[in-house]
Motif scaffolding. Sequence first.
Motif, short mmCIF file in Angstrom:
data_model
loop_
_atom_site.label_atom_id
_atom_site.label_comp_id
_atom_site.label_asym_id
_atom_site.label_seq_id
_atom_site.Cartn_x
_atom_site.Cartn_y
_atom_site.Cartn_z
N GLN A 32 11.26 24.88 -19.62
CA GLN A 32 12.60 25.47 -19.44
C GLN A 32 12.85 25.88 -17.99
N ARG A 69 18.85 22.05 -13.15
CA ARG A 69 20.27 22.32 -13.36
C ARG A 69 20.90 22.96 -12.15
N LEU A 88 15.74 24.50 -15.71
CA LEU A 88 16.67 25.44 -15.07
C LEU A 88 16.84 25.10 -13.59
N GLN A 117 17.23 35.85 -18.00
CA GLN A 117 16.82 35.47 -19.35
C GLN A 117 15.45 34.81 -19.34
N MET A 118 15.27 33.92 -18.37
CA MET A 118 13.99 33.20 -18.29
C MET A 118 12.84 34.15 -18.01
N HIS A 135 21.70 34.50 -11.67
CA HIS A 135 21.13 35.82 -12.01
C HIS A 135 20.91 35.93 -13.52
N ASN A 136 21.94 35.55 -14.28
CA ASN A 136 21.85 35.68 -15.74
C ASN A 136 20.75 34.77 -16.30
N ASP A 137 20.80 33.51 -15.86
CA ASP A 137 19.85 32.55 -16.42
C ASP A 137 18.42 32.88 -16.01
N ILE A 197 26.11 34.63 -10.11
CA ILE A 197 26.06 35.34 -11.40
C ILE A 197 25.32 34.50 -12.43
N MET A 246 12.63 37.26 -18.96
CA MET A 246 12.33 37.97 -20.22
C MET A 246 11.60 37.02 -21.18
N THR A 247 12.04 35.75 -21.17
CA THR A 247 11.40 34.76 -22.04
C THR A 247 9.94 34.56 -21.61
#
Lengths: 440, 208
Positions: A298, A305, A302, A275-276, A270-272, A267, A278-279
């Motif tokens: 970024q 991380r 990511l 977002q990336m 998927h979320n991160d 999850i 879209m960024t």
Amino acid sequence: MSSMRLVPYPVLVGMVVAAILALVFFSASLVLRLEDEKGRRKPAPFLPLIFALALTMSEMAFLRTIFLGMTLSGSGAFFQEVPWSIHIVLLLIMLGTAVWSMAREIRYRQTHFVRSSIKEAVDTMPVGLCFADQEGRQVLTNQSMIRFAEQLTGHTLSNVFSFLREIKEDRLAENCIRMDLFENEDEDIYTFRMQDGRVLQLTRDLVTVAEEEYVQLVVTDITMQHDFYDDLTKTNAALLTQRKEMRSLADRLIQSNHEEELLNYKIQVHNDVGQMIMTADQALKSGSMQEMQECATQWISLVERFTNMEDEKNRGSSELLEEIIKVAEQIGCKVFFRTDLPEQIATQSVVRQAIREAIVNAVKHGRANEVTIAHRQVGRMIEITISNNGMLPAKGFSMKGGLKNLYESIRGDGGDLRAETGERFALVLTLPYMAREERK
Amino acid sequence: MIRVLIVDDSRQSQFFLKTMLAQSTECTIVDTIASAANAELYCLGNRIDLILMDICTADNASGLAAAEKIKKNYPGVKIVMVTSMPEYSFIGQAKCAGCEGFWYKEYGDTELLDVVQRVMSGEKCYPEEAPVIPVGLANSKDFSDREYEIVRMLADGLNRQEIADKLGISARTVRFYIEELKTKTGHEDTMKMVAAFVEQKLIINNLQ
């Protein structure tokens, strides 16, 4: 007929009735003689009995004289000119004696055990009961047992041993079923499902009374117990199934936990990543190199991380505390740690909440620009003191709003929160604490 | 210049919001923080015009609770709640907290900058409705507020009687609602039905 004119007609009728009643009661008192406790009949008292007998005979003769028109006086008269009023008195005495003896008999039966009272009591019992001698002949059987035997075998109960033989050979009436409730059924216990759905249990025992042995049969209605037993069996089966399922669930628990952790990671990825994307879309649309470079940085961050996911999780708590300190400095309040808080304490949400509330109060109400945090261990508790260099409260201090919520939260964890106003204002937080060595 | 504070626990979300706002010359990002619990502290000593506040933030801190406190103590600060969670009650809660705007990161077709401009000019900018999310055989629009309440309480571990006592209705009525929910979603098992709501983030509990 001349003699009949001597007696007034109503009196004559009364005498006849009294004589008949006296005869009946007298006969009854002869038959219903008193019993003693062993069931042996005592003769009625001798003298009153003879007296009553003589009286009865004489009055019967007198009445015969009247009806046959025989003379009441002279040599042919019965009892030689005794006035008819005397005969009335004698009849009344007879009647009284008979009534008295009947009343005595009834009173005796009400206050003593007699055969008939025992039979009556046995007949009213809720169970079927039968006593038989060594030959199988019934000594005492109640109505319930009689009805039971008729329903079970289709005929009346005669000999108890024949009855039991019919049961053993399963020669039962239609729709009566013998049930085997227990694996090793006692030979002296039989259970039946009757036509009306009741479940009855017959038990056979040997009893000794006055050095003689008797067979005792008892029939009890165990329908309710049997239904409970059925329900219990079904419940036990269901529980057994649930137990197996729970065991299976427990076996899968570890696997489930692992899957849940994996899902949480997915999850987050998927979320991160979402977002990336879209960024990146925005950066590409803008056409700005700087934005695209930042976006690429970024992306790299990511991926790093995600590669070190475990470390990321553990760094979370210290970063949160660092953020509080950073924000405090940005509003002009420096935070000093006189002692390093143990990791187990520093990562607790309630500690961060306390530090935050202390800073808010220090800046808002005390106009402080320094907050100092120190701790010490007191037995199995750890005491954290958060003091500031601001003004002391003028009118006393009471916990409101965020501090009040914090206080209740700490109390729920087995700790305490209090304010101290000495040289400096301080919030003192006490929490249960176990050192690492002790935890091992 | 509009001084903006971003409150979001996800670095990617922070970067995304920064990128969006960078397209406007009127906005300047003052800072980004991860926990909504620190937002009020930030407002204590800094002039902030607008906060873009995530709802589920670090330390289990609720952006909605923080927004309510900030609006009470600093009414001049405008707040736009931003979230990717389609939880049914968030829009209503944001309105009750006094927030000026609400923006879904992944749903809806309104640009964030558009929302910011409208909010700063004094408008209230909310989506007309929450996103439509499939839940089993139904979708999120098919359920009433009462049904959502009951699912939330089931997710909290309450039994039927406890739910009935809290809502002031009979346990039988609660049972009826649960059966209706199961029928609508096509789930035969209550826990699976609740899990479907939680999985789709239509129900989010454990916020402080």
